[in-house]
Design an enzyme around this catalytic site. Structure first.
Site, PDB file in Angstrom:
ATOM      1  N   SER A 225       0.832  -1.205   0.000  1.00 37.37           N
ATOM      2  CA  SER A 225       0.000   0.000   0.000  1.00 37.37           C
ATOM      3  C   SER A 225       0.872   1.261   0.000  1.00 37.37           C
ATOM      4  O   SER A 225       1.574   1.541  -0.968  1.00 37.37           O
ATOM      5  CB  SER A 225      -0.923  -0.043   1.213  1.00 37.37           C
TER       6      SER A 225
ATOM      7  N   LYS B  95     -12.340   8.773  -8.117  1.00 35.19           N
ATOM      8  CA  LYS B  95     -11.573  10.004  -7.972  1.00 35.19           C
ATOM      9  C   LYS B  95     -10.247   9.756  -7.265  1.00 35.19           C
ATOM     10  O   LYS B  95      -9.185  10.195  -7.716  1.00 35.19           O
ATOM     11  CB  LYS B  95     -12.395  11.048  -7.199  1.00 35.19           C
TER      12      LYS B  95
END
Length: 453
Positions: free
Chosen positions: A115, A155
């Site tokens: 991540s 987004k």
């Protein structure tokens, strides 16, 4: 005298040995911290854990120190499951602006740059991985650790894709394509795959091996090419300071859950046994540290709410004994809350820890509740009310109006017989009641209370 002198000599020798050893360690440390003149110096940082403000400050402080000391490079040995996007953005900005080249090294074997760790690795001026390590799975989650809505997800993914594309453009098309897939599709790669894709520059077994491979390698620092000279570099280990180590330790899902459990147990102990203050203070401190850890780990709000509900149910058991109903409900809420508490990729509390802590809290609540209930049912043992039912020793003969004095629990009391009769000093009477400062008593004959049948 001789034996005493020998003890003093032995003690002196021991103290001298300790001082010598300490001095040797200090001199060794000083010698290690000062490289020979003209020898290039490399700072080596090591971080394991979730990406938190601790890592941000750790990197910032060492960039400043390396710049001041003239280090030729900084090696960040990294092992992280990920963390906050906002904190990661701050870290990558500092790394890109660093006047000292930063090499991110995902190590040791078995380590991962998951991540947020993917962004940090790619932000390095050079990157390397140990055999058996992994990188990737950089899909975003929301601020509470859960999945985000479809529109917001698109987004955020597009923004992060643009960010990671900027970090990998210099590495070529294959590396850029994989990095975007790490964000969009949670793609991951092994060390060998990452090297083949161009995501990293080297596979190194350890730091010395990495320094040998970095020697003569050219990186771009603040827009200018720079060739590294690390073949005979002097290694300066820059570990986390004790405070940073402590903060990094508690910013761990398992430790955070443990702190919340110990904090709850401490508060419960204070509720059931008020006045000792030690369990309460300790519990409050553990809860505050646990809440700090939750803040660093960006805990899921739903999980946090269930944990608060569990704590409330455990405490409620102390005030409204329900013979375990609230305790069981609290244990269920605790398990559900702990499962949902950390929902980010790679950041979770192991199931055996969750179940173990829930069982501990349930048993602790049952035990403490049972002790509290037993204490409530126990007859009064303090004050004048606690004297009722005890035997007292007559010290002065009772007058014709049945009044006299008795000695009980280390105290003198005025007493009055409930029924007239002869009671001599040294005999026992049974206390049956109290009127003001006078005890009501009965005669005791042959081990039995007179008049009791």
């Amino acid at each position: 005298m001789t034996r005493t002198l020998l003890r003093i000599i032995n003690l002196s020798l021991i103290l001298l040995g300790l001082v010598s050893a300490l001095a040797g360690n200090v001199l060794s440390a000083l010698a290690q911290a000062t490289p020979p003149a003209g020898t290039p110096m490399v700072y080596v940082l090591a971080y394991q854990g979730v990406v938190t403000p601790v890592l941000d400050k750790y990197i910032a402080d060492n960039i400043g120190a390396a710049t001041r000391d003239g280090a030729v490079a900084i090696i960040l040995q990294l092992d992280t499951p990920g963390g906050s996007i906002d904190i990661t953005n701050g870290i990558t900005q500092k790394m890109l602006a660093s006047p000292v080249p930063i090499v991110v090294y995902v190590a040791p074997s078995g380590a991962r740059a998951g991540s947020a760790g993917t962004f940090i690795t790619l932000a390095g001026h050079a990157a390397a991985m140990a055999p058996g390590s992994s990188i990737g799975a950089a899909s975003p989650v929301d601020a509470s650790g859960g999945d985000i809505g479809e529109t917001m997800q698109a987004k955020v993914k597009n923004i992060l894709s643009a960010d990671i594309e900027n970090l990998t453009q210099r590495r070529g098309e294959k590396a850029t394509k994989w990095a975007i897939a790490a964000v969009q599709e949670a793609a991951a790669a092994t060390a060998d795959q990452a090297l083949e894709l161009g995501v990293i520059d080297f596979i190194a077994t350890d730091v010395p091996d990495l320094l040998r491979q970095l020697d003569g390698f050219t990186v771009t620092v603040q827009g200018q090419p720079r060739t590294l000279s690390t073949g005979d570099a002097f290694i300066v280990a820059r570990d986390l300071n004790p405070l940073q180590q402590f903060l990094n330790l508690i910013a761990n899902p398992t430790v955070a859950a443990l702190l919340l459990t110990l904090g709850t147990a401490g508060l419960l102990a204070e509720v059931w046994n008020p006045g000792t203050w030690i369990p309460g203070v300790t519990g409050a401190a553990c809860l505050l540290l646990g809440l700090y850890a939750l803040g660093q780990l960006e805990a899921n709000f739903a999980g946090l709410g269930l944990m608060a509900l569990a704590i409330g149910l455990f405490v409620a058991e102390a005030f409204t004994p329900t013979f375990g109903a609230l305790t069981i409900a609290g244990a269920v809420a605790f398990v559900l809350g702990a499962v949902l508490l950390f929902d980010a990729p790679g950041i979770e509390t192991p199931w055996f820890t969750i179940i173990g802590l829930a069982i501990f809290m349930a048993l602790f609540t049952f035990f403490a509740g049972a002790k509290g209930l037993a204490a409530q049912r126990k007859p009064t043992m303090t004050g004048s009310e606690g004297l009722i039912g005890q035997r007292a020793r007559v010290k002065e003969p009772f007058a014709h109006d049945t009044t006299g004095s008795v000695f009980v629990a280390g105290e003198w009391w005025n007493a009055r017989l409930e029924a007239p009769g002869a009671v001599q000093p040294g005999e026992d009477v049974l206390i049956t009641g109290r009127q003001g400062y006078t005890l009501l008593v009965k005669r005791v004959e042959g081990g039995e209370v007179a008049g009791s049948g």
